[in-house]
Design an enzyme around this catalytic site. Sequence first.
Site, PDB file in Angstrom:
ATOM      1  N   ASP A   1     -10.638  37.189  19.828  1.00 38.64           N
ATOM      2  CA  ASP A   1     -10.524  36.029  18.931  1.00 38.64           C
ATOM      3  C   ASP A   1     -11.701  36.014  17.957  1.00 38.64           C
ATOM      4  OD1 ASP A   1      -9.653  33.642  17.850  1.00 38.64           O
ATOM      5  OD2 ASP A   1     -10.518  32.409  19.425  1.00 38.64           O
TER       6      ASP A   1
ATOM      7  N   GLU B   1     -13.121  29.476  10.825  1.00 33.25           N
ATOM      8  CA  GLU B   1     -11.869  29.085  11.495  1.00 33.25           C
ATOM      9  C   GLU B   1     -12.112  28.236  12.734  1.00 33.25           C
ATOM     10  OE1 GLU B   1      -8.458  29.418  14.318  1.00 33.25           O
ATOM     11  OE2 GLU B   1     -10.522  30.124  14.591  1.00 33.25           O
ATOM     12  N   GLU B   2     -13.206  28.506  13.436  1.00 34.55           N
ATOM     13  CA  GLU B   2     -13.450  27.820  14.703  1.00 34.55           C
ATOM     14  C   GLU B   2     -13.982  26.402  14.525  1.00 34.55           C
ATOM     15  OE1 GLU B   2     -12.365  28.874  17.330  1.00 34.55           O
ATOM     16  OE2 GLU B   2     -12.396  31.059  17.424  1.00 34.55           O
TER      17      GLU B   2
END
Length: 335
Positions: free
Chosen positions: A88, A119-120
Site C-alpha cells: 500500500d 492519499e493516506e
Amino acid sequence: MDALELTRALVALETPTGSEGAATELRDGTLRSAGYKVVRQPVSAGRQNLYAFREPPELVFSTHLDTVPPYVPLREDAESIYGRGSCDAKGLAAAMVAAAERLAGRGERRIGLLFLVGEENGSDGARAANELGPKGRFLINGEPTENRLSIGQKGSLRVDLIASGRAAHSAYPDEGESAIAALLDTIERIRQMPLPADPLLGQSTLNLGLIGGGVAPNVIPPAASAQLLIRTVAPTQPLKAAIRSLLAPGVTVEFPVELPFHKGGNAPAGWETTVVSYASDLPFLHAWGERYQLGPGTIRVAHTSQEHIRKADLLHGVELYVRLASDLLARDRHD
C-alpha cells in the site's frame, strides 16, 4: 524494469504522508533515464506529484507514494517482500512501471504514469492532479484489491460528537448535568439508526472509534466527545440530517472529513470483479476519464507491522496491468 527491484528500492525509503520527497526523487530519476518526459506538480511545500509519459497518453496508471506511519523496514523471504508500503502502495507503483515498459516493448507508448502524494491523509495530491495534462481516456488506480478488478468503493463520513454538561459533586447529581450520559444517549440512537444500502456497494457500516470525557468517578462530567466513522454508499445529506435529529440536549455534531463513494465503469469481459470498502484517491480523479482500480496484495495487512506483498502476486499484478490496459485500449479502438 524489474518490479521486484523497484519495490525494494521504494520500500527502503521512509515516506509518510507529508514527507514523500525521497520516493518522488527516486521515481523521477528512474523514469527520466528510461526516456519519459517527467512533470513535477507542486502540491504543498516540499511535496510534489509526478506525472510521466512518452507520448500523449490514452491510459494512465496511477497510485500513491505516501504511507502511513510508523516506518516498517524492508525485509524479505523467499515468498514475500515486507515493509511499510510494500502493498500500500509502493509495490503497485513498481508493478505499474514494469507494466508500462512491457506495453512500450510491444509498441504501445500511449501510457502515462501518475504518482501522487497525500492519499493516506485527505488525498490532496489527487485533488491537485486534476489540473495536470495531457490526460487519457482511461485511468487505472493502484490499490491492493487482491488482483481483482474493483468496480466500486464505499465512501466515508467522520462524525464528531461534542457534549457539554455541568460539573457537580456526584453525591448531588441533581445539581449537575452529565455530558457523558447525553453523549451515550446520542451514540445509542445513532447506532440504532437504519443505514443506507446499495445494490453494488452493499451495506453502510458504522464504527465507534474514539470516546472520552469526564474528570473523576466522583464528579458529574462536564464534557465528553466521540468520533464515529460511517462507510457510506449513498449521498450523505439525508444521513447528516438524520444524525442531527438524534442529538440529545447539550450535544452538537460536526462532519469534518468526508470521502465520496465511487461506482466505476463497465468491466471488460472476462475479469473477476470486486467492490472494496476502503477509501482511495479514485473518486477525486474525476477529470481522468473512465476509472478502474486494481492491484496485487491485500488491504488486510496494509497499515500493520506485518505489511507485505507476495512476490508471485506482484509479478502477476504486472501481467494484469498489461492485460487491463490492452483490453481497455482495444475497446477504445472498437468504439
